[in-house]
Write a protein that holds these residues in place. Structure first.
Motif, mmCIF file in Angstrom:
data_model
loop_
_atom_site.group_PDB
_atom_site.id
_atom_site.type_symbol
_atom_site.label_atom_id
_atom_site.label_comp_id
_atom_site.label_asym_id
_atom_site.label_seq_id
_atom_site.Cartn_x
_atom_site.Cartn_y
_atom_site.Cartn_z
ATOM 1 N N PHE A 59 -8.243 -3.796 0.420
ATOM 2 C CA PHE A 59 -7.620 -4.102 1.710
ATOM 3 C C PHE A 59 -8.140 -5.468 2.183
ATOM 4 C CE2 PHE A 59 -6.346 -3.371 6.156
ATOM 5 C CZ PHE A 59 -5.115 -2.766 5.956
ATOM 6 N N PRO A 60 -7.818 -6.524 1.426
ATOM 7 C CA PRO A 60 -8.368 -7.836 1.761
ATOM 8 C C PRO A 60 -7.668 -8.467 2.961
ATOM 9 C CG PRO A 60 -6.908 -8.025 -0.141
ATOM 10 C CD PRO A 60 -6.976 -6.554 0.206
ATOM 11 N N LEU A 61 -8.433 -8.879 3.950
ATOM 12 C CA LEU A 61 -7.868 -9.634 5.073
ATOM 13 C C LEU A 61 -8.038 -11.116 4.715
ATOM 14 C CD1 LEU A 61 -9.088 -7.563 8.144
ATOM 15 C CD2 LEU A 61 -6.837 -7.559 7.056
ATOM 16 N N GLN A 62 -7.012 -11.647 4.065
ATOM 17 C CA GLN A 62 -7.158 -12.955 3.434
ATOM 18 C C GLN A 62 -7.362 -14.101 4.406
ATOM 19 O OE1 GLN A 62 -4.168 -13.570 0.299
ATOM 20 N NE2 GLN A 62 -3.518 -11.477 0.720
ATOM 21 N N GLU A 63 -6.747 -13.981 5.586
ATOM 22 C CA GLU A 63 -6.861 -15.096 6.528
ATOM 23 C C GLU A 63 -8.240 -15.142 7.170
ATOM 24 O OE1 GLU A 63 -4.769 -17.469 6.907
ATOM 25 O OE2 GLU A 63 -3.026 -16.670 5.858
ATOM 26 N N GLU A 135 -0.621 -2.342 1.088
ATOM 27 C CA GLU A 135 0.507 -1.670 1.738
ATOM 28 C C GLU A 135 0.213 -0.175 1.926
ATOM 29 O OE1 GLU A 135 4.355 -2.418 0.059
ATOM 30 O OE2 GLU A 135 5.302 -0.892 1.322
ATOM 31 N N SER A 136 -0.387 0.448 0.923
ATOM 32 C CA SER A 136 -0.688 1.877 1.057
ATOM 33 C C SER A 136 -1.676 2.089 2.205
ATOM 34 C CB SER A 136 -1.228 2.447 -0.260
ATOM 35 O OG SER A 136 -2.608 2.183 -0.417
ATOM 36 N N GLY A 137 -2.592 1.128 2.371
ATOM 37 C CA GLY A 137 -3.542 1.223 3.485
ATOM 38 C C GLY A 137 -2.838 1.153 4.829
ATOM 39 N N VAL A 138 -1.938 0.178 4.956
ATOM 40 C CA VAL A 138 -1.196 0.034 6.221
ATOM 41 C C VAL A 138 -0.426 1.319 6.519
ATOM 42 C CG1 VAL A 138 0.647 -1.227 7.386
ATOM 43 C CG2 VAL A 138 -1.041 -2.478 6.047
#
Lengths: 171, 161
Positions: A59-63, A135-138
């Motif tokens: 679940f990488p928060l890239q920004e 996406e599965s996490g969201v």
């Protein structure tokens, strides 16, 4: 909130596949709270591993975390050579000091086939897997990291070992 | 002015607000697109920061359903600009700043006591109709699962037509 979709053989997993407890983490390699949880999970696997299967989804928060996505790619690429968990561990153990060359150095330290590692990191397939994890996490209602699910249901983790341990009590 | 959160089926009230120091955004100009309006209490607060970071990363998922996300709080356009730059946000944050909270009031999601927007989500369709709304406790990040479910339901209804 419940886990969607359920675990498949494509998920990165460690521990006992027949365990009665399945713990899933949605994690980001550069998130410091995930770094905090990392040794807690190691301890849990050591103490309860006989009856625990642990699954890691990206679940990488890239920004917010520029190294999170490259780190996820590196771990998945290592996984292609059967070394997902050693790479996963190495990244978290060096979390404070991740930079552009880190992952190639880790790959060398783990004696991976470097040519193949490089190809896998650049392949679309691994990027798609990470995107699918996200996406599965969201869809599962993950709103930050780390988020844990125990046997498919959201776990009330408060940063302590006790809160993880509590999840493994027989119902 | 609405006392309670506008519900599914209501027309989304139009508005025009600053989205950058020199640009304004009008809701009606987005007709033909689906819009996710995310009202939130305050730039920089921990829960709002996590929520906006999540929507930032989820834009691709929203766009697959022809939807764009827009944040709204009572913070000023300069505050929004600093917040966007610091957090690398790539979607508009609107300033419901003057008269303070006017648009939040129109949607029934203004917190009079705190003088800020409540944490509320609206999914608006291509015609400007509210198709889903949700009021979250201030301290709880509602995530994006409800938004995606609403968008998917809209896709299904579309296909049945």
């Amino acid at each position: 909130m419940s886990l969607k979709p359920p675990i498949t053989h494509n998920d990165q997993q460690t521990g006992n596949p027949d365990a009665s407890f399945v713990l899933v983490e949605y994690g980001d390699y550069q998130c410091e709270h995930c770094g905090h949880a990392y040794p807690l999970i190691k301890r849990l696997l050591k103490e309860k591993g006989k009856d625990l299967l642990f699954v890691f989804r990206n679940f990488p928060l890239q920004e917010s975390h520029p190294a999170a996505y490259p780190a996820a790619l590196a771990a998945e690429a290592a996984g292609r050579q059967g070394k997902f968990w050693p790479m996963h561990d190495m990244i978290y153990e060096h979390q404070d000091n991740l930079h552009g060359n880190s992952f190639m150095q880790f790959a060398e330290a783990l004696k991976l086939d470097i040519e193949r590692f490089r190809e896998d990191v650049e392949s679309d397939a691994l990027g798609l897997k990470i995107d699918a994890d996200f996406e599965s996490g969201v869809r599962s209602g993950v709103n930050g990291t780390p988020t844990f699910f125990i046997n498919g249901e959201l776990l009330a983790y408060d940063g302590t070992y006790a809160s993880l341990l509590a999840a493994l009590q027989p119902v | 002015m609405a006392d309670t959160i506008l519900a599914k089926g209501a027309q989304a009230p139009d508005f025009e607000l600053s989205c950058t120091p020199d640009q304004r955004l009008r809701l009606h100009d987005l007709k033909g697109k689906r819009v996710i309006l995310a009202f939130y209490p305050a730039d920089w607060s921990p829960v709002c920061s996590d929520q906006m970071a999540l929507y930032n990363e989820s834009r691709k998922l929203f766009q697959q359903h022809n939807a764009e996300v827009i944040g709204i709080s009572v913070d000023s356009k300069w505050c929004h600009l600093a917040f966007e730059q610091d957090r690398h946000l790539h979607f508009p944050l609107l300033a419901d700043f003057e008269p303070k909270g006017a648009i939040s009031r129109l949607y029934g999601v203004y917190n009079e006591q705190e003088g800020q927007s409540k944490r509320a989500l609206f999914v608006i369709d291509e015609e400007g109709l509210i198709r889903w709304s949700y009021l979250s406790p201030d301290g709880i990040n509602p995530g994006a699962d409800g938004i995606l479910e609403a968008l998917e339901e809209m896709d299904n209804v579309h296909e049945e037509k």
